[in-house]
Motif scaffolding. Structure first.
Motif, PDB file in Angstrom:
ATOM      1  N   LYS A   1      41.096  24.625  37.779  1.00  0.00           N
ATOM      2  CA  LYS A   1      40.819  25.939  37.164  1.00  0.00           C
ATOM      3  C   LYS A   1      41.976  26.381  36.264  1.00  0.00           C
ATOM      4  O   LYS A   1      41.902  27.429  35.626  1.00  0.00           O
ATOM      5  CB  LYS A   1      40.587  26.999  38.247  1.00  0.00           C
TER       6      LYS A   1
ATOM      7  N   ILE B   1      34.435  41.878  43.006  1.00  0.00           N
ATOM      8  CA  ILE B   1      34.560  40.948  41.873  1.00  0.00           C
ATOM      9  C   ILE B   1      33.661  41.413  40.732  1.00  0.00           C
ATOM     10  O   ILE B   1      34.054  41.403  39.559  1.00  0.00           O
ATOM     11  CB  ILE B   1      34.235  39.503  42.317  1.00  0.00           C
TER      12      ILE B   1
ATOM     13  N   ARG C   1      38.905  30.109  42.542  1.00  0.00           N
ATOM     14  CA  ARG C   1      39.706  29.547  43.626  1.00  0.00           C
ATOM     15  C   ARG C   1      41.026  29.083  43.027  1.00  0.00           C
ATOM     16  O   ARG C   1      41.079  28.721  41.849  1.00  0.00           O
ATOM     17  CB  ARG C   1      38.989  28.322  44.225  1.00  0.00           C
TER      18      ARG C   1
ATOM     19  N   GLY D   1      30.491  26.368  36.302  1.00  0.00           N
ATOM     20  CA  GLY D   1      31.290  27.570  36.028  1.00  0.00           C
ATOM     21  C   GLY D   1      30.451  28.819  36.179  1.00  0.00           C
ATOM     22  O   GLY D   1      30.130  29.495  35.196  1.00  0.00           O
ATOM     23  N   LEU D   2      30.093  29.136  37.429  1.00  0.00           N
ATOM     24  CA  LEU D   2      29.286  30.336  37.665  1.00  0.00           C
ATOM     25  C   LEU D   2      30.030  31.594  37.245  1.00  0.00           C
ATOM     26  O   LEU D   2      29.415  32.582  36.835  1.00  0.00           O
ATOM     27  CB  LEU D   2      28.906  30.425  39.146  1.00  0.00           C
ATOM     28  N   THR D   3      31.363  31.555  37.331  1.00  0.00           N
ATOM     29  CA  THR D   3      32.129  32.746  36.926  1.00  0.00           C
ATOM     30  C   THR D   3      31.910  33.042  35.442  1.00  0.00           C
ATOM     31  O   THR D   3      31.955  34.199  35.028  1.00  0.00           O
ATOM     32  CB  THR D   3      33.626  32.531  37.186  1.00  0.00           C
TER      33      THR D   3
ATOM     34  N   LYS E   1      27.007  40.532  43.432  1.00  0.00           N
ATOM     35  CA  LYS E   1      27.951  39.997  42.441  1.00  0.00           C
ATOM     36  C   LYS E   1      27.564  40.391  41.019  1.00  0.00           C
ATOM     37  O   LYS E   1      28.401  40.458  40.135  1.00  0.00           O
ATOM     38  CB  LYS E   1      28.002  38.471  42.614  1.00  0.00           C
TER      39      LYS E   1
ATOM     40  N   GLU F   1      28.539  34.736  35.242  1.00  0.00           N
ATOM     41  CA  GLU F   1      28.647  36.105  35.769  1.00  0.00           C
ATOM     42  C   GLU F   1      29.282  37.039  34.730  1.00  0.00           C
ATOM     43  O   GLU F   1      28.813  38.163  34.519  1.00  0.00           O
ATOM     44  CB  GLU F   1      29.504  36.098  37.051  1.00  0.00           C
TER      45      GLU F   1
ATOM     46  N   GLY G   1      41.309  35.509  43.313  1.00  0.00           N
ATOM     47  CA  GLY G   1      40.777  34.350  44.021  1.00  0.00           C
ATOM     48  C   GLY G   1      40.791  34.610  45.503  1.00  0.00           C
ATOM     49  O   GLY G   1      41.062  35.721  45.945  1.00  0.00           O
ATOM     50  N   GLY G   2      40.510  33.575  46.221  1.00  0.00           N
ATOM     51  CA  GLY G   2      40.553  33.713  47.670  1.00  0.00           C
ATOM     52  C   GLY G   2      40.696  32.326  48.239  1.00  0.00           C
ATOM     53  O   GLY G   2      40.533  31.347  47.526  1.00  0.00           O
TER      54      GLY G   2
END
Ligand code: UDP
Length: 334
Positions: free
Chosen positions: A154, A218, A149, A238-240, A119, A243, A179-180
């Motif tokens: 979100k 991603i 997600r 909020g790991l996104t 990632k 990242e 997303g997924g």
């Protein structure tokens, strides 16, 4: 439970609670040897919190790790869970503001990312460029991205609203909502439908449904993007965001929860409370490309100092030491 802990009024029927307990009993049977023999057991979030009840012969210390913003939960659901969580030896929250009234030590440890994982690792330029072709994106036009997600917390609809506002001023930008389906998220499909309706026929809004193991994809999308949004209304951490910051990108995040730990205005990104606010910051960044680079650079360094797994590991080991030696208020590290 997730929604209720983050403050939504969600009534959970007795039947569902019994199903929750039954699944935990079955999982405890499956995992019994490991759970009862381990010196330390970390249990994450509400889903498996009930496991402890089913391991009366446990030897080790059990720690409940809460990843969400449970600071203002819907009381009946928290009261139900609290009876199980109270039996743990300690709990971990991401922010001091999330701590609860519990009869054991509580530790504040934010999450982290692994910079060498798929990632987050560096990628070759051609792999990053390939996402433009794969998802019919234009490499010449600004790319905005939110990876999440499909969950109301979100605020994907708020992102689309912000995008439409900016489009009036900067018509050539494009938006990707990636997303997924999370298998433990029954609401995902409904929210995805709402998002598709809101995006209507706009060819500049790309909704991508990616498989759960699309980490490299991603990663490439985050690196291809110019600005990354995480317009959450509630957010444990909020790991996104982490990242994106690690990839040197300016982030526009919701002014809530763990995003406040990571993003400060004009420094490591921007925090916003409304679609209008997000639109304003997007326009600002698009008009000041130098600021994007500057903010992205600070963001990366901020993650290096605070949110890599080396810091996380040190704090987990400290916690383990403290529980092992029964330290009351301080631990001396030699
Ligand atoms: N993620 C993913 N695929 C998706 C959506 C999200 O791999 O379709 C990843 C994302 O990159 C991040 C994590 O899932 O690592 C989401 O963590 P975050 O703390 O941002 O939000 P959560 O989903 O835990 O509320």
């Amino acid at each position: 439970m997730h929604n209720a802990l983050q403050g939504n009024h969600v009534r959970i029927s007795e039947k569902l609670l019994r199903a929750y307990e039954q699944v935990n009993r079955e999982n405890a049977e499956r995992l019994r040897a490991g759970l009862e023999d381990a010196d330390f057991v970390f249990i994450h979030d509400p889903q498996p919190a009930h496991l402890l009840q089913n391991c009366p012969k446990r030897r080790g210390k059990w720690i409940w790790r809460c990843h969400i913003d449970a600071s203002h939960p819907y009381r009946p659901v928290w009261k139900y869970l609290q009876q199980f969580v109270s039996g743990y030896d300690a709990s971990i929250f991401s922010l001091a503001g999330f701590a609860k009234s519990l009869p054991h030590p509580q530790y504040i440890i934010p999450p982290s990312i692994d910079p060498l994982s798929e990632k987050n690792m560096d990628l070759p330029g051609d792999e990053i460029d390939a996402v433009f072709g794969e998802f019919q994106l234009d490499p010449q036009r600004p790319l905005l991205l939110q990876v999440s997600r499909f969950d109301r917390f979100k605020d994907p609809l708020g992102v689309i609203q912000a995008f439409r506002i900016v489009k009036k001023f900067v018509p050539d930008q494009q938006l990707v909502l990636a997303g997924g389906g999370a298998t433990d998220d029954p609401e995902g499909e409904i929210v995805l439908r709402e998002v598709r309706e809101a995006a209507a026929e706009d060819p500049d809004i790309h909704i991508l449904l990616l498989p759960p193991d699309a980490h490299r994809k991603i990663n490439a999308l985050q690196r291809a993007a110019d600005i990354i949004l995480q317009k959450s209304i509630k957010e444990g951490f909020g790991l996104t965001v982490t990242e994106a910051m690690w990839k040197g990108k300016p982030v526009i995040g919701g002014d809530t929860g763990g995003i406040r730990l990571q993003v400060t205005n004009f420094n490591t990104g921007f925090r916003v409370s409304t679609p209008e606010g997000a639109a304003l910051r997007i326009r600002y960044l698009l008009r000041h490309p130098q600021k994007m680079i500057e903010i992205g650079g600070k963001a990366r360094e901020f993650v290096r100092d605070n949110f890599l797994l080396t810091r996380h590991l040190r704090e987990y080991l400290t916690l383990i030491l403290s529980l092992h030696y029964g330290a009351k208020d301080r631990i001396e590290l030699g």
